[in-house]
Design an enzyme around this catalytic site. Structure first.
Site, PDB file in Angstrom:
ATOM      1  CB  ALA A  83      -0.914  -0.004   1.225  1.00  0.00           C
ATOM      2  CB  SER A 110      -1.551  -2.498  -2.898  1.00  0.00           C
ATOM      3  OG  SER A 110      -2.394  -2.390  -1.776  1.00  0.00           O
ATOM      4  CD  GLN A 133      -4.264  -6.728  -2.178  1.00  0.00           C
ATOM      5  OE1 GLN A 133      -4.396  -5.536  -2.423  1.00  0.00           O
ATOM      6  NE2 GLN A 133      -4.884  -7.299  -1.153  1.00  0.00           N
ATOM      7  CE1 TYR A 135      -5.900  -7.338   2.462  1.00  0.00           C
ATOM      8  CE2 TYR A 135      -5.606  -5.351   1.154  1.00  0.00           C
ATOM      9  CZ  TYR A 135      -5.105  -6.299   2.023  1.00  0.00           C
ATOM     10  OH  TYR A 135      -3.808  -6.207   2.451  1.00  0.00           O
ATOM     11  CB  THR A 161      -4.755 -10.407   0.400  1.00  0.00           C
ATOM     12  OG1 THR A 161      -3.759  -9.907  -0.510  1.00  0.00           O
ATOM     13  CG2 THR A 161      -4.160 -10.463   1.795  1.00  0.00           C
ATOM     14  NE  ARG A 170       0.292  -4.778  10.097  1.00  0.00           N
ATOM     15  CZ  ARG A 170      -0.322  -4.627   8.934  1.00  0.00           C
ATOM     16  NH1 ARG A 170      -0.443  -3.425   8.390  1.00  0.00           N
ATOM     17  NH2 ARG A 170      -0.830  -5.681   8.310  1.00  0.00           N
ATOM     18  CE  LYS A 244       0.911 -10.729  -0.996  1.00  0.00           C
ATOM     19  NZ  LYS A 244       0.757 -10.522   0.459  1.00  0.00           N
ATOM     20  CB  SER A 266       2.582 -14.265   1.192  1.00  0.00           C
ATOM     21  OG  SER A 266       2.649 -12.965   1.755  1.00  0.00           O
ATOM     22  CG  HIS A 268       0.038  -9.227   5.043  1.00  0.00           C
ATOM     23  ND1 HIS A 268      -1.161  -9.523   4.453  1.00  0.00           N
ATOM     24  CD2 HIS A 268       0.144  -7.881   4.990  1.00  0.00           C
ATOM     25  CE1 HIS A 268      -1.762  -8.411   4.070  1.00  0.00           C
ATOM     26  NE2 HIS A 268      -0.981  -7.387   4.391  1.00  0.00           N
ATOM     27  N   GLY A 300       8.558 -12.391   0.759  1.00  0.00           N
ATOM     28  CA  GLY A 300       8.957 -12.292   2.162  1.00  0.00           C
ATOM     29  C   GLY A 300      10.428 -12.535   2.417  1.00  0.00           C
TER      30      GLY A 300
END
Length: 383
Positions: A83, A110, A133, A135, A161, A170, A244, A266, A268, A300
């Site tokens: 993103a 993205s 990609q 969502y 994804t 995070r 993904k 992946s 992420h 990754g």
């Protein structure tokens, strides 16, 4: 230590990017979930695999050309979705797209791009593959609109994804109280007639739906499943579907059962479930389960050409990188993104030459020592 010459490896570009980017933006790109165990493992796990080179072979001509989804590409190194490229450089995903076209492989865009998908693909040269990609949101019309726009624009695949029913925790972003700058817009959620029209300026977008509040990490469809997701996606597009976020043999088999075109191993970037396997460690079980019935890709932790070689040797058909490209953008825009890709490409070619391989199809498990102490499971759940 600082150097006066150009960066000579991805680590050099990373250091420059950290120096020039605002702290919040750097933290957003660099952070992983919780204690960042998985993010750290993504890089360090490559060191557990060693190369098995062969000597006295004719390596005067090296080629990295291969095929992905039946289409020829110049290299198995592509760009993973990430993103907000405009956090790194004002030209954002448009600059990344131009670098991808010059590089000659695949760019996965993205959903949360700060440049519309139509403008991104318009920067290509007509030969570069672009994948979109996706969502899936509670309001599936939002996702369907993006899919139909991507198919109309010329994207060649949909990358679903599946590892983010909710954003991972995070800690760096939480400590920084990170919010994207208000001048940035998620242009894929805007009216394409407006965002792609003449006279458009980002600050003309004022509604909440055109910024981050109603879309960024929110409103995801947490009921999405193999049963209700893949069939729905197939009903609205003829494009190949790539899943993904796969890390297990079980989910690989389900992707085959649902006639997906490929899976991307992946986690992420270590930003979702902390404690999950590194992608290079998860790759072998996915490849084994795939059994050549479905294409397997990986992202990754890739920071060197030898990392790419190891992933290819363990069965990945192609690999994708995100952070190195973003660091390149922060360093020098389009040119910096291309420098990052080109460094990895040249390192891959060197690794091939020094191991005695001349084309991607020759790279297999015989060129890699795998660690003795591998992660194992004592039982296996049914799908």
């Amino acid at each position: 230590m600082d150097y006066t010459n150009e960066p000579v490896c991805i680590k050099d570009i990373e250091k420059i990017a950290q120096r020039v980017m605002p702290g919040g933006a750097w933290g957003y790109y660099n952070s992983g979930a919780n204690d960042e165990q998985t993010k750290t493992d993504n890089e360090s796990a490559f060191d557990s695999y060693r190369l098995h080179p062969r000597m006295l072979r004719d390596v005067s001509k090296i080629t990295t050309h291969t095929t992905v989804l039946g289409q020829k590409v110049r290299t198995p190194l592509g760009i993973a979705p990430c993103a907000l490229h405009k956090l790194a450089h004002a030209d954002g995903e448009a600059a990344t797209s131009r670098a991808a076209a010059k590089h000659g492989s695949i760019m996965i865009l993205s959903t949360y791009s700060t440049t519309s998908l139509e403008k991104v693909i318009a920067q290509g040269d007509g030969t570069t593959q672009y994948w979109m990609q996706l969502y899936v949101y509670q309001d599936r019309h939002v996702s369907e609109t993006i899919v139909r726009r991507a198919e109309k624009a010329g994207f060649k695949a949909i990358v679903l994804t599946v590892d983010a029913p909710m954003l991972g925790r995070r800690l760096v972003d939480a400590r920084n109280k990170f919010n994207p700058p208000p001048h940035l817009r998620l242009e894929n959620f805007m009216n394409p007639n407006v965002v792609n029209g003449t006279g458009y300026a980002p600050d003309l977008a004022k509604s909440e739906n055109e910024t981050f509040g109603a879309t960024f990490g929110a409103n995801g469809d947490q009921s999405l499943s193999w049963a209700n997701g893949i069939s729905w996606l197939k009903s609205i597009t003829k494009l190949p579907i790539i899943v993904k976020g796969v890390l297990t043999a079980e989910d690989t088999q389900l992707a085959i059962d649902h006639k997906c075109a490929g899976v991307i191993v992946s986690n992420h970037g270590g930003r979702q479930l902390d404690g999950a396997l590194s992608t290079i460690d998860a790759l072998p079980q996915v490849v084994e389960a795939a059994n050549d019935k479905i294409e397997v890709y990986m992202d990754g932790g890739i920071r060197k050409g030898s990392d790419i070689f190891k992933a290819l040797a363990l069965g990945a058909r192609a690999v994708f990188v995100a952070r190195p490209v973003l660091w390149g953008l922060a360093y020098k825009g389009e040119q910096g993104a291309f420098i990052a890709l080109d460094l990895l490409q040249k390192e891959l070619e060197l690794a091939m030459m020094l191991t005695g391989t001349t084309q991607v199809s020759e790279i297999d498990e015989s060129y890699v020592y795998t660690p003795v102490n591998r992660w194992v499971r004592h039982s296996r759940r049914q799908p």
